[in-house]
Enzyme design. Structure first.
Site, PDB file in Angstrom:
ATOM      1  N   HIS A 196      -8.410  -4.849  -0.110  1.00 34.40           N
ATOM      2  CA  HIS A 196      -7.166  -4.135   0.165  1.00 34.40           C
ATOM      3  C   HIS A 196      -6.431  -4.704   1.376  1.00 34.40           C
ATOM      4  O   HIS A 196      -5.206  -4.841   1.355  1.00 34.40           O
ATOM      5  CB  HIS A 196      -7.459  -2.658   0.394  1.00 34.40           C
ATOM      6  CG  HIS A 196      -6.221  -1.815   0.496  1.00 34.40           C
ATOM      7  ND1 HIS A 196      -5.437  -1.529  -0.602  1.00 34.40           N
ATOM      8  CD2 HIS A 196      -5.617  -1.215   1.560  1.00 34.40           C
ATOM      9  CE1 HIS A 196      -4.404  -0.781  -0.227  1.00 34.40           C
ATOM     10  NE2 HIS A 196      -4.496  -0.591   1.078  1.00 34.40           N
TER      11      HIS A 196
ATOM     12  N   SER B 149       0.838  -1.195   0.000  1.00 32.64           N
ATOM     13  CA  SER B 149       0.000   0.000   0.000  1.00 32.64           C
ATOM     14  C   SER B 149       0.875   1.248   0.000  1.00 32.64           C
ATOM     15  O   SER B 149       1.652   1.450  -0.928  1.00 32.64           O
ATOM     16  CB  SER B 149      -0.963  -0.049   1.190  1.00 32.64           C
ATOM     17  OG  SER B 149      -1.978   0.914   1.078  1.00 32.64           O
TER      18      SER B 149
ATOM     19  N   ASP C 294     -10.250  -4.859  -4.478  1.00 31.99           N
ATOM     20  CA  ASP C 294      -9.710  -3.727  -3.719  1.00 31.99           C
ATOM     21  C   ASP C 294     -10.518  -2.467  -4.044  1.00 31.99           C
ATOM     22  O   ASP C 294     -10.543  -2.017  -5.191  1.00 31.99           O
ATOM     23  CB  ASP C 294      -8.236  -3.523  -4.080  1.00 31.99           C
ATOM     24  CG  ASP C 294      -7.509  -2.596  -3.109  1.00 31.99           C
ATOM     25  OD1 ASP C 294      -8.156  -1.700  -2.542  1.00 31.99           O
ATOM     26  OD2 ASP C 294      -6.291  -2.777  -2.934  1.00 31.99           O
TER      27      ASP C 294
END
Length: 269
Positions: A246, A149, A218
């Protein structure tokens, strides 16, 4: 008619003022949204594997380090914006079990590390940690850069600076500006952003092998961003995870994709 024009002018002026206030608030508060910065006390330096790296001016960053066997690569991992260093122990022990070294780097203002997170300060902490690793005899050719991320932007910047031989990106974004534009389409986010992490603009200059893992469901960073980056990096493989979002893309019970990362770090098929 003059009265109607005056009323219209007042409405437009009020709307303009409110929009300006909203823009100012977005500019002022953006880092609190981008960096939720979980905190932890006491410091971790007395726990096995954890150490403290001074950065100067009274600042430091915490590290979690598991040395590699002789000649084996070391995975250097940069975590997501809602994570902290202590949460990387599980990934580190899996990499160690696969015959790899592991170094996780905390961000300024996260965990027990002092300071405030910004793009440039996080880069500085990451580069200091990599310099520390070099002093331990781990070369750039033995270093595999990894990010999840938010951390994918850090990993790519370190790769651009010549710090690794391979790169692993879990749930990467094209840029934080692109994410902000999706979340707030009514704001001029590309003008307001202070920390951009513009991975897309750097991708073509990163000639290393790159593994991209992205959840197909996601909703925070769309899988299409991972696919787009896969076309921008000269040597990229994109693997999508069906049914994953995610926060659960690596959390399957069989640890399939964590082991996929370990195999890639070792240069295995």
């Amino acid at each position: 008619m003059p009265r109607l024009r005056r009323m219209l002018f007042l409405v437009l002026a009020t709307f303009g003022t409110l929009y300006l206030v909203l823009c100012v608030a977005a500019f002022a508060l953006q880092r609190s949204l981008l960096y939720p910065a979980p905190r932890r006390t006491p410091p971790l330096e007395n726990i096995e594997g954890f150490s403290r790296l001074p950065l100067g001016e009274g600042l430091y960053v915490d590290l979690f380090y598991l040395p590699a066997p002789p000649g084996a690569p070391t995975v250097v991992h940069f975590h997501g914006n809602g994570e902290e260093l202590l949460g990387q122990v599980g990934l580190g022990t899996l990499m160690e079990a696969r015959g790899l070294g592991f170094l996780a780097v905390e961000y300024p203002g996260y965990g027990a590390s002092p300071g405030s997170p910004t793009e440039q300060d996080i880069y500085a902490a990451a580069e200091a940690a990599l310099t520390w690793l070099r002093a331990k005899g781990v070369t750039a050719q033995q270093t595999v850069l990894s990010g999840r991320s938010l951390g994918t932007g850090v990993a790519v910047e370190m790769a651009r600076r010549g710090h690794g031989a391979r790169v692993m990106l879990v749930s990467p974004y094209t840029s934080i500006s692109d994410i902000a534009a999706m979340a707030f389409p009514f704001l001029p986010t590309r003008l307001l952003m202070r920390d951009r992490y513009d991975t897309a603009s750097k991708a073509t200059s990163v000639k290393l092998p790159v593994l991209i893992i992205h959840g197909e469901e996601d909703t925070l960073i769309p899988v299409d961003m991972g696919r787009r980056l896969g076309k921008l990096f000269p040597q990229a493989v994109v693997e999508t995870v069906a049914g994953a979002g995610h926060n659960d893309v690596l959390e399957d019970p069989g640890k399939v994709f964590k082991n996929r990362m370990a195999s890639f770090a070792l240069g295995q098929p």
